[in-house]
Design a protein around this motif. Sequence first.
Motif, PDB file in Angstrom:
ATOM      1  N   GLU A  62       9.020  -2.867  45.696  1.00 10.66           N
ATOM      2  CA  GLU A  62       9.804  -2.351  44.570  1.00 10.66           C
ATOM      3  C   GLU A  62      10.480  -3.493  43.811  1.00 10.66           C
ATOM      4  O   GLU A  62      11.102  -4.370  44.411  1.00 10.66           O
ATOM      5  N   SER A 105       6.107  -3.458  28.004  1.00 12.40           N
ATOM      6  CA  SER A 105       5.595  -2.994  29.290  1.00 12.40           C
ATOM      7  C   SER A 105       4.084  -2.881  29.167  1.00 12.40           C
ATOM      8  O   SER A 105       3.546  -1.832  28.839  1.00 12.40           O
ATOM      9  N   THR A 134       6.837  -6.582  32.425  1.00  9.31           N
ATOM     10  CA  THR A 134       7.932  -5.807  31.832  1.00  9.31           C
ATOM     11  C   THR A 134       8.985  -6.776  31.315  1.00  9.31           C
ATOM     12  O   THR A 134       9.347  -7.734  32.008  1.00  9.31           O
ATOM     13  N   ASN A 165       2.841  -7.785  38.088  1.00  9.76           N
ATOM     14  CA  ASN A 165       2.992  -6.522  38.807  1.00  9.76           C
ATOM     15  C   ASN A 165       1.668  -5.794  38.990  1.00  9.76           C
ATOM     16  O   ASN A 165       0.690  -6.034  38.276  1.00  9.76           O
ATOM     17  N   THR A 191       1.914  -2.263  39.187  1.00 13.29           N
ATOM     18  CA  THR A 191       2.198  -1.026  38.469  1.00 13.29           C
ATOM     19  C   THR A 191       3.492  -1.186  37.669  1.00 13.29           C
ATOM     20  O   THR A 191       4.466  -1.737  38.191  1.00 13.29           O
ATOM     21  N   LEU A 195       6.495   0.937  35.762  1.00 11.93           N
ATOM     22  CA  LEU A 195       7.067   2.277  35.887  1.00 11.93           C
ATOM     23  C   LEU A 195       7.965   2.679  34.725  1.00 11.93           C
ATOM     24  O   LEU A 195       8.483   3.798  34.712  1.00 11.93           O
ATOM     25  N   LYS A 196       8.156   1.786  33.782  1.00 10.30           N
ATOM     26  CA  LYS A 196       8.990   2.103  32.622  1.00 10.30           C
ATOM     27  C   LYS A 196       8.206   1.854  31.334  1.00 10.30           C
ATOM     28  O   LYS A 196       7.379   0.943  31.263  1.00 10.30           O
ATOM     29  N   GLU A 197       8.513   2.653  30.328  1.00  8.12           N
ATOM     30  CA  GLU A 197       7.866   2.530  29.034  1.00  8.12           C
ATOM     31  C   GLU A 197       8.797   1.842  28.039  1.00  8.12           C
ATOM     32  O   GLU A 197      10.023   1.910  28.181  1.00  8.12           O
ATOM     33  N   ALA A 199       9.095  -1.465  38.435  1.00 11.00           N
ATOM     34  CA  ALA A 199       7.706  -1.856  38.670  1.00 11.00           C
ATOM     35  C   ALA A 199       7.454  -2.003  40.161  1.00 11.00           C
ATOM     36  O   ALA A 199       8.393  -1.974  40.973  1.00 11.00           O
ATOM     37  N   LEU A 200       6.168  -2.146  40.504  1.00  8.78           N
ATOM     38  CA  LEU A 200       5.752  -2.469  41.863  1.00  8.78           C
ATOM     39  C   LEU A 200       5.001  -3.792  41.803  1.00  8.78           C
ATOM     40  O   LEU A 200       4.109  -3.968  40.971  1.00  8.78           O
TER      41      LEU A 200
END
Length: 206
Positions: A89, A101, A111, A126, A128, A130-132, A144-145
């Motif tokens: 995470e 992103s 990001t 990253n 993935t 996770l935010k736009e 993000a991951l």
Amino acid sequence: LEQTITSAEEHVGALRLEVEGLRSLLVQLELQAAALPEAEVSQAPIGRLRSQRVWPIPAAQFIARFGGDKGDAGQRWDGVLIAASEGTEVRAVHNGRVVYSDWLRGFGLLTIIDHDEGYMTLYGHNQTLLKEPGEWVAPGDLIALSGASGGLRSPGLYFAIRHRGKPLDPQRWCRAPGGADGADGAGYLQPDSQAEHLAESPIQQP
């Protein structure tokens, strides 16, 4: 020998294009952010909280530190590279608005968060996002991951802080959770371990 020289020159040229691409993107994002409406944010600006931010991956180990030699024709690290297992995470270090992103050459899935007053934080490589763009985040929000996109041999996180485009040393801004101000709380991998993480190619696709 000529082939080796040509390959090295192409590699260095690609790295310079990546740096210039990021620089141009940040200029564009700063102009866009200045035109966006402000939101009610109670927390103090990031510029007043130097050495009080928590790392995006707490208690992590550094693969590379700010200002360190990248080994590519005098190129220097303009952020830090943090070792992280794939899928770890990644959290925002301060409140702000996501202004980018997406994939960026050399930085993988990236990001960028705008924190006002010309400050931005960058989180790259990253697996993935996770935010736009346009979303607001608070300190500690999952954004993000971690992964190995953008050319890393093994997973890690590129983390950088910029002020009006100028790179700042993240170790002067972040500390370990619950640690004393200014204590970075992160270890440093030995050279042999660092080599396992560093980029093989600056142009690897996701």
